[in-house]
Motif scaffolding. Structure first.
Motif, PDB file in Angstrom:
ATOM      1  N   VAL A   1       3.224   9.951  -1.859  1.00 40.58           N
ATOM      2  CA  VAL A   1       4.465   9.468  -1.244  1.00 40.58           C
ATOM      3  C   VAL A   1       5.166   8.554  -2.229  1.00 40.58           C
ATOM      4  O   VAL A   1       4.541   7.679  -2.833  1.00 40.58           O
TER       5      VAL A   1
ATOM      6  N   PHE B   1       0.860  -1.170   0.000  1.00 41.14           N
ATOM      7  CA  PHE B   1       0.000   0.000   0.000  1.00 41.14           C
ATOM      8  C   PHE B   1       0.902   1.227   0.000  1.00 41.14           C
ATOM      9  O   PHE B   1       1.991   1.212   0.553  1.00 41.14           O
ATOM     10  N   ARG B   2       0.448   2.287  -0.636  1.00 41.40           N
ATOM     11  CA  ARG B   2       1.238   3.514  -0.728  1.00 41.40           C
ATOM     12  C   ARG B   2       0.313   4.694  -0.435  1.00 41.40           C
ATOM     13  O   ARG B   2      -0.779   4.771  -0.971  1.00 41.40           O
ATOM     14  N   GLU B   3       0.785   5.579   0.410  1.00 35.20           N
ATOM     15  CA  GLU B   3       0.039   6.805   0.691  1.00 35.20           C
ATOM     16  C   GLU B   3       0.062   7.690  -0.553  1.00 35.20           C
ATOM     17  O   GLU B   3       1.068   7.739  -1.261  1.00 35.20           O
ATOM     18  N   GLU B   4      -1.000   8.394  -0.805  1.00 36.93           N
ATOM     19  CA  GLU B   4      -1.066   9.277  -1.967  1.00 36.93           C
ATOM     20  C   GLU B   4      -0.004  10.371  -1.844  1.00 36.93           C
ATOM     21  O   GLU B   4       0.164  10.980  -0.793  1.00 36.93           O
TER      22      GLU B   4
ATOM     23  N   ARG C   1       2.834  -2.584   5.262  1.00 39.06           N
ATOM     24  CA  ARG C   1       1.557  -3.055   4.733  1.00 39.06           C
ATOM     25  C   ARG C   1       1.724  -3.858   3.447  1.00 39.06           C
ATOM     26  O   ARG C   1       1.232  -3.475   2.401  1.00 39.06           O
TER      27      ARG C   1
ATOM     28  N   PRO D   1       6.701   2.929  -0.928  1.00 41.07           N
ATOM     29  CA  PRO D   1       5.552   2.194  -0.387  1.00 41.07           C
ATOM     30  C   PRO D   1       5.660   2.067   1.126  1.00 41.07           C
ATOM     31  O   PRO D   1       6.727   2.214   1.703  1.00 41.07           O
ATOM     32  N   ASP D   2       4.548   1.784   1.751  1.00 40.06           N
ATOM     33  CA  ASP D   2       4.500   1.560   3.192  1.00 40.06           C
ATOM     34  C   ASP D   2       4.911   0.112   3.453  1.00 40.06           C
ATOM     35  O   ASP D   2       4.127  -0.812   3.247  1.00 40.06           O
TER      36      ASP D   2
ATOM     37  N   TRP E   1      12.307   3.729  10.448  1.00 39.17           N
ATOM     38  CA  TRP E   1      10.870   3.939  10.581  1.00 39.17           C
ATOM     39  C   TRP E   1      10.362   3.772  12.011  1.00 39.17           C
ATOM     40  O   TRP E   1       9.171   3.917  12.255  1.00 39.17           O
TER      41      TRP E   1
END
Length: 182
Positions: free
Chosen positions: A26, A21-24, A33, A29-30, A159
């Motif tokens: 950014v 998943f990736r925050e808009e 997740r 990737p996260d 992180w």
């Protein structure tokens, strides 16, 4: 490593089965997740050693992991960085294309990667050298020492995330309970 009861990963497992998943807005990737797209109904129970007989890397799965880690760290696709010298006749990828490209990128990104990430990627790409000829000796222990531990360090340092926060402690406890461990 927790995805199958046969070989620790299916022979055709690669980056095409892993999503993040990736925050808009950014770039990266996260990593907390991941999503694995695995078909557990068709997992092989053995690995065909003939496929690896003339391989440029003694462990294609470890090589794929190193390339995936490099791609995640830099937010790239390895295919976008192939150079004509990495390809047969300057245009056709071969069995060493991804390895030679990844090694070149790793050197180029030397000062841009966290040391633990760099160590883990290098261990994957140069498995034969860093493993020191001990392919069959305590494989899981070697993977943990050379790849997983450095990545755990990066998660903590970069992180502020621990393996326990990712839920890996629950997996470990479940495995121990299932195998009669305490």
């Amino acid at each position: 490593m927790h995805c199958s009861e046969g070989p620790w990963l299916p022979a055709d497992f690669g980056k095409k089965q892993i999503f993040f998943f990736r925050e808009e807005g950014v770039q990266h990737p996260d990593v907390r997740r991941p999503l694995f797209a695995l078909d557990f109904t068709h997992l092989p129970t053995t690995v065909d050693d003939d496929d690896n007989l003339f391989s440029v890397h003694s462990n294609p799965t470890i090589l794929s992991l190193g390339i995936l880690l490099l791609e995640i760290n830099d937010g790239i696709k390895i295919e976008d960085h192939w150079a004509p010298g990495d390809l047969m006749d300057g245009s056709i990828p071969n069995e060493s294309t991804n390895l030679t490209t990844a090694l070149r990128l790793l050197e180029k990104l030397d000062d841009e990667l966290w040391i633990g990430s760099q160590d883990a990627v290098r261990a994957c790409l140069e498995w034969d050298e860093v493993n020191d000829g001990r392919e069959d000796e305590d494989f899981v222990k070697r993977v943990y020492e050379l790849i997983v531990e450095p990545l755990e360090d990066v998660l903590r340092q970069a992180w502020g995330v621990t393996p326990e926060q990712l839920g890996f402690d629950r997996i470990h406890k479940r495995q121990q309970a299932g195998s009669g461990g305490t």
